[in-house]
Design a protein around this motif. Structure first.
Motif, PDB file in Angstrom:
ATOM      1  N   HIS A 142       4.914  -6.633  11.848  1.00 34.70           N
ATOM      2  CA  HIS A 142       5.431  -5.471  12.526  1.00 34.70           C
ATOM      3  C   HIS A 142       5.783  -4.372  11.494  1.00 34.70           C
ATOM      4  N   LEU A 143       6.550  -4.738  10.453  1.00 33.48           N
ATOM      5  CA  LEU A 143       7.181  -3.819   9.538  1.00 33.48           C
ATOM      6  C   LEU A 143       5.882  -3.222   8.477  1.00 33.48           C
ATOM      7  N   GLU A 144       5.301  -4.351   8.308  1.00 31.87           N
ATOM      8  CA  GLU A 144       4.164  -3.832   7.299  1.00 31.87           C
ATOM      9  C   GLU A 144       3.249  -2.889   8.052  1.00 31.87           C
ATOM     10  N   ARG A 145       2.887  -2.846   9.423  1.00 31.80           N
ATOM     11  CA  ARG A 145       2.246  -1.758  10.061  1.00 31.80           C
ATOM     12  C   ARG A 145       3.166  -0.748  10.230  1.00 31.80           C
ATOM     13  N   ALA A 146       4.555  -0.676  10.273  1.00 27.32           N
ATOM     14  CA  ALA A 146       5.442   0.429  10.273  1.00 27.32           C
ATOM     15  C   ALA A 146       5.242   1.231   9.027  1.00 27.32           C
ATOM     16  N   VAL A 147       5.237   0.226   7.861  1.00 26.89           N
ATOM     17  CA  VAL A 147       4.775   1.100   6.602  1.00 26.89           C
ATOM     18  C   VAL A 147       3.572   1.784   6.735  1.00 26.89           C
ATOM     19  N   GLU A 148       2.703   1.098   6.851  1.00 22.62           N
ATOM     20  CA  GLU A 148       1.317   1.722   7.025  1.00 22.62           C
ATOM     21  C   GLU A 148       1.370   2.974   7.732  1.00 22.62           C
ATOM     22  N   LEU A 149       1.773   2.778   8.829  1.00 24.96           N
ATOM     23  CA  LEU A 149       1.740   4.258   9.843  1.00 24.96           C
ATOM     24  C   LEU A 149       2.584   5.340   9.136  1.00 24.96           C
ATOM     25  N   SER A 150       3.506   5.168   8.559  1.00 20.15           N
ATOM     26  CA  SER A 150       4.608   5.938   7.901  1.00 20.15           C
ATOM     27  C   SER A 150       3.792   6.589   6.933  1.00 20.15           C
ATOM     28  N   GLU A 151       3.399   5.570   6.041  1.00 26.65           N
ATOM     29  CA  GLU A 151       2.232   6.355   4.958  1.00 26.65           C
ATOM     30  C   GLU A 151       1.374   7.303   5.274  1.00 26.65           C
ATOM     31  N   ILE A 152       0.465   7.025   6.322  1.00 31.10           N
ATOM     32  CA  ILE A 152      -0.361   7.802   6.756  1.00 31.10           C
ATOM     33  C   ILE A 152       0.158   9.079   7.274  1.00 31.10           C
ATOM     34  N   ALA A 153       1.259   9.307   7.837  1.00 28.62           N
ATOM     35  CA  ALA A 153       1.942  10.290   8.146  1.00 28.62           C
ATOM     36  C   ALA A 153       2.555  10.973   7.532  1.00 28.62           C
ATOM     37  N   LYS A 154       2.930  10.441   6.317  1.00 32.83           N
ATOM     38  CA  LYS A 154       3.579  11.039   5.135  1.00 32.83           C
ATOM     39  C   LYS A 154       4.976  11.129   5.511  1.00 32.83           C
ATOM     40  N   ALA A 155       5.525  10.051   6.220  1.00 30.04           N
ATOM     41  CA  ALA A 155       6.945   9.865   6.761  1.00 30.04           C
ATOM     42  C   ALA A 155       7.808   8.964   5.669  1.00 30.04           C
ATOM     43  N   ASP A 156       7.931   9.754   4.467  1.00 28.15           N
ATOM     44  CA  ASP A 156       8.644   8.702   3.460  1.00 28.15           C
ATOM     45  C   ASP A 156       9.727   8.199   3.810  1.00 28.15           C
ATOM     46  N   TYR A 157      10.557   8.759   4.647  1.00 28.72           N
ATOM     47  CA  TYR A 157      11.791   8.220   4.945  1.00 28.72           C
ATOM     48  C   TYR A 157      11.756   6.662   5.740  1.00 28.72           C
ATOM     49  N   TRP A 158      10.902   6.798   6.904  1.00 27.59           N
ATOM     50  CA  TRP A 158      10.604   5.721   7.409  1.00 27.59           C
ATOM     51  C   TRP A 158       9.818   4.376   6.872  1.00 27.59           C
ATOM     52  N   ALA A 159       9.001   5.000   5.983  1.00 24.80           N
ATOM     53  CA  ALA A 159       8.190   4.052   5.206  1.00 24.80           C
ATOM     54  C   ALA A 159       9.414   3.355   4.210  1.00 24.80           C
ATOM     55  N   GLU A 160      10.253   4.005   3.609  1.00 27.59           N
ATOM     56  CA  GLU A 160      11.141   3.316   2.738  1.00 27.59           C
ATOM     57  C   GLU A 160      11.970   2.416   3.731  1.00 27.59           C
ATOM     58  N   ILE A 161      12.429   2.887   4.916  1.00 29.69           N
ATOM     59  CA  ILE A 161      13.305   2.023   5.532  1.00 29.69           C
ATOM     60  C   ILE A 161      12.517   0.747   6.094  1.00 29.69           C
ATOM     61  N   ALA A 162      11.214   0.922   6.413  1.00 25.19           N
ATOM     62  CA  ALA A 162      10.397  -0.273   6.813  1.00 25.19           C
ATOM     63  C   ALA A 162      10.282  -0.995   5.796  1.00 25.19           C
ATOM     64  N   ARG A 163      10.030  -0.390   4.443  1.00 28.88           N
ATOM     65  CA  ARG A 163      10.097  -1.511   3.225  1.00 28.88           C
ATOM     66  C   ARG A 163      11.306  -2.225   3.128  1.00 28.88           C
ATOM     67  N   ALA A 164      12.622  -1.351   3.151  1.00 29.85           N
ATOM     68  CA  ALA A 164      13.610  -2.219   2.781  1.00 29.85           C
ATOM     69  C   ALA A 164      13.919  -3.244   3.863  1.00 29.85           C
ATOM     70  N   GLN A 165      13.506  -3.034   5.066  1.00 31.42           N
ATOM     71  CA  GLN A 165      13.697  -3.935   6.146  1.00 31.42           C
ATOM     72  C   GLN A 165      12.768  -5.188   5.994  1.00 31.42           C
ATOM     73  N   LEU A 166      11.562  -5.141   5.520  1.00 33.67           N
ATOM     74  CA  LEU A 166      10.498  -5.960   5.028  1.00 33.67           C
ATOM     75  C   LEU A 166      11.064  -6.877   3.910  1.00 33.67           C
ATOM     76  N   ASP A 167      11.759  -6.112   2.900  1.00 32.07           N
ATOM     77  CA  ASP A 167      12.258  -7.034   1.874  1.00 32.07           C
ATOM     78  C   ASP A 167      13.407  -7.777   2.095  1.00 32.07           C
ATOM     79  N   ALA A 168      14.248  -7.518   3.355  1.00 28.69           N
ATOM     80  CA  ALA A 168      15.383  -8.233   3.616  1.00 28.69           C
ATOM     81  C   ALA A 168      15.017  -9.303   4.725  1.00 28.69           C
ATOM     82  N   VAL A 169      13.699  -9.445   5.165  1.00 25.80           N
ATOM     83  CA  VAL A 169      13.281 -10.386   6.153  1.00 25.80           C
ATOM     84  C   VAL A 169      12.766 -11.521   5.110  1.00 25.80           C
ATOM     85  N   SER A 170      13.398 -12.843   5.093  1.00 27.81           N
ATOM     86  CA  SER A 170      13.313 -13.573   4.256  1.00 27.81           C
ATOM     87  C   SER A 170      12.554 -14.858   4.880  1.00 27.81           C
TER      88      SER A 170
END
Length: 172
Positions: A142-170
């Motif tokens: 889900h978070l990888e998809r959120a990053v992808e959708l955010s990048e497509i929309a050029k929604a940098d804030y949401w892409a960064e948040i999703a990346r950070a959350q992705l990194d936090a899920v171990s």
């Protein structure tokens, strides 16, 4: 209402949502409380570390198999914020309800109002719910998809948040 929404959205994105809890808890006299607006308060309470207070609001909103919100243009944004509250403090049943409710909207932007504020994509919130449930595989998807959708929309804030959350899920 728009001022409150925009104040919350700005502070939320700045990591300062806790600053608006007072105004959300005690709306100015003469202004009716909007049910969807309680999602702003619940999210701000989580940000302020007041998870028990946020849970009380969630308990009144996510009941059984029902999310007690009107089906209007505030619904998806409010439901997304409640999903974040459920991820932080909800029961497994509440997280499941939010997951089932948001799943059809995974690729949608969670808009609050008529474009008044955007709170990520459904995938973003589904990732948080999956992480809270300990489902690392689904959380990553889900978070990888959120990053992808955010990048497509050029929604940098949401892409960064999703990346950070992705990194936090171990992985276990």
């Amino acid at each position: 209402g728009a001022f409150i929404l925009h104040s919350f959205a700005l502070r939320y994105q700045q990591g300062r949502a806790r600053e608006v809890t007072g105004g959300l808890e005690t709306p100015e006299s003469g202004h009716p409380r909007i049910l969807a607006g309680l999602s702003l308060l619940a999210a701000a309470l989580v940000a302020a570390g007041r998870v028990r207070d946020a849970r009380l609001i969630l308990d009144r909103t996510a009941v059984g198999e029902t999310i007690r919100l009107p089906n209007d243009n505030l619904w998806l944004g409010a439901t997304a914020l409640y999903a974040g509250v459920a991820a932080a403090t909800g029961t497994p049943e509440q997280r499941g309800l939010m997951d089932r409710t948001l799943r059809p909207y995974a690729d949608h932007w969670c808009v609050f109002g008529a474009g008044g504020a955007v709170f990520g994509t459904g995938s973003h919130w589904l990732g948080q719910l999956a992480a809270a449930a300990g489902d690392v595989t689904s959380a990553h998807a889900h978070l990888e998809r959120a990053v992808e959708l955010s990048e497509i929309a050029k929604a940098d804030y949401w892409a960064e948040i999703a990346r950070a959350q992705l990194d936090a899920v171990s992985w276990p």
